[in-house]
Write an enzyme that holds these catalytic residues in place. Structure first.
Site, PDB file in Angstrom:
ATOM      1  N   ASP A 104      17.005  92.655  74.624  1.00  0.00           N
ATOM      2  CA  ASP A 104      15.873  93.569  74.715  1.00  0.00           C
ATOM      3  C   ASP A 104      16.337  94.864  74.068  1.00  0.00           C
ATOM      4  O   ASP A 104      17.408  94.909  73.444  1.00  0.00           O
ATOM      5  CB  ASP A 104      15.381  93.730  76.160  1.00  0.00           C
ATOM      6  CG  ASP A 104      16.368  94.437  77.062  1.00  0.00           C
ATOM      7  OD1 ASP A 104      17.497  94.789  76.611  1.00  0.00           O
ATOM      8  OD2 ASP A 104      16.038  94.645  78.241  1.00  0.00           O
ATOM      9  N   CYS A 163      20.941  92.352  77.834  1.00  0.00           N
ATOM     10  CA  CYS A 163      20.019  93.418  78.231  1.00  0.00           C
ATOM     11  C   CYS A 163      20.823  94.482  78.966  1.00  0.00           C
ATOM     12  O   CYS A 163      22.055  94.470  78.927  1.00  0.00           O
ATOM     13  CB  CYS A 163      18.838  92.891  79.046  1.00  0.00           C
ATOM     14  SG  CYS A 163      19.174  92.272  80.691  1.00  0.00           S
ATOM     15  N   THR A 190      21.421  95.054  82.144  1.00  0.00           N
ATOM     16  CA  THR A 190      22.309  94.485  83.161  1.00  0.00           C
ATOM     17  C   THR A 190      22.582  93.007  82.938  1.00  0.00           C
ATOM     18  O   THR A 190      23.558  92.473  83.452  1.00  0.00           O
ATOM     19  CB  THR A 190      21.691  94.619  84.571  1.00  0.00           C
ATOM     20  OG1 THR A 190      20.476  93.874  84.607  1.00  0.00           O
ATOM     21  CG2 THR A 190      21.452  96.072  84.935  1.00  0.00           C
ATOM     22  N   HIS A 247      31.907  74.912  86.555  1.00  0.00           N
ATOM     23  CA  HIS A 247      31.307  74.456  87.806  1.00  0.00           C
ATOM     24  C   HIS A 247      29.809  74.216  87.731  1.00  0.00           C
ATOM     25  O   HIS A 247      29.283  73.354  88.439  1.00  0.00           O
ATOM     26  CB  HIS A 247      31.571  75.480  88.921  1.00  0.00           C
ATOM     27  CG  HIS A 247      32.990  75.537  89.334  1.00  0.00           C
ATOM     28  ND1 HIS A 247      33.397  76.199  90.469  1.00  0.00           N
ATOM     29  CD2 HIS A 247      34.125  75.024  88.790  1.00  0.00           C
ATOM     30  CE1 HIS A 247      34.713  76.098  90.605  1.00  0.00           C
ATOM     31  NE2 HIS A 247      35.169  75.390  89.577  1.00  0.00           N
ATOM     32  N   HIS A 250      31.179  68.523  90.586  1.00  0.00           N
ATOM     33  CA  HIS A 250      30.231  69.510  90.069  1.00  0.00           C
ATOM     34  C   HIS A 250      29.009  68.845  89.441  1.00  0.00           C
ATOM     35  O   HIS A 250      27.914  69.404  89.466  1.00  0.00           O
ATOM     36  CB  HIS A 250      30.911  70.431  89.061  1.00  0.00           C
ATOM     37  CG  HIS A 250      32.111  71.117  89.605  1.00  0.00           C
ATOM     38  ND1 HIS A 250      32.056  71.999  90.663  1.00  0.00           N
ATOM     39  CD2 HIS A 250      33.419  71.032  89.258  1.00  0.00           C
ATOM     40  CE1 HIS A 250      33.273  72.439  90.937  1.00  0.00           C
ATOM     41  NE2 HIS A 250      34.117  71.867  90.094  1.00  0.00           N
TER      42      HIS A 250
END
Length: 146
Positions: free
Chosen positions: A8, A65, A67, A98, A133
């Site tokens: 973004d 972005c 965060t 995982h 997993h």
């Protein structure tokens, strides 16, 4: 490896150099934008990358972005996507090993570019661990049809 990348406006400052870094490392990069740092809505760009990965046009995705959180939330709405927002290379490796994560989301505001490069290296070089997993990832995929 074919990698789809987008950001973004807040992540644009790192998307460009991270895309160049991936190309330098020999990857085929699909840049889904944006082309400038003008304000945009992150779900629009998260969806482009998520669809590339879900449809098999790209093997993995990278979203940048402020965060990384919003991008992960949006990308995970697309069936077949397991996007992980990570802030360390160790988390990136574990997300692959995982969770068989196929998109990594990173922060341009709280993580510097050198760390994000290391995150991409770990994300792209770590294989899915399978075994116990695989059963868990299958349960995650089953949630999409409920």
């Amino acid at each position: 490896m074919k990698i789809s990348i987008a950001s973004d406006h807040a992540g644009f400052c790192q998307k460009q150099p991270l895309a160049a870094y991936l190309r330098e490392r020999g990857h085929d990069v699909i840049d889904r934008g944006p082309a400038t740092d003008e304000r945009v809505d992150y779900p629009d760009f998260a969806e482009l990358v998520a669809r590339d990965v879900a449809d098999g046009m790209a093997e993995r995705g990278v979203l940048v972005c402020g965060t990384g959180i919003g991008m992960a939330v949006a990308a995970n709405k697309v069936d077949g996507i397991r996007a992980a927002n990570v802030i360390t290379p160790e988390f990136a490796a574990l997300a692959r090993e995982h969770n068989d994560a196929n998109i990594v989301t990173v922060s341009a505001r709280f993580v510097d570019e050198a760390v994000n490069r290391a995150i991409l290296d770990a994300f792209l070089s770590t294989d899915f661990g399978g075994g116990r997993h695989a059963d868990r990832v299958a349960k995650i995929a089953a949630l999409e049809s409920k």
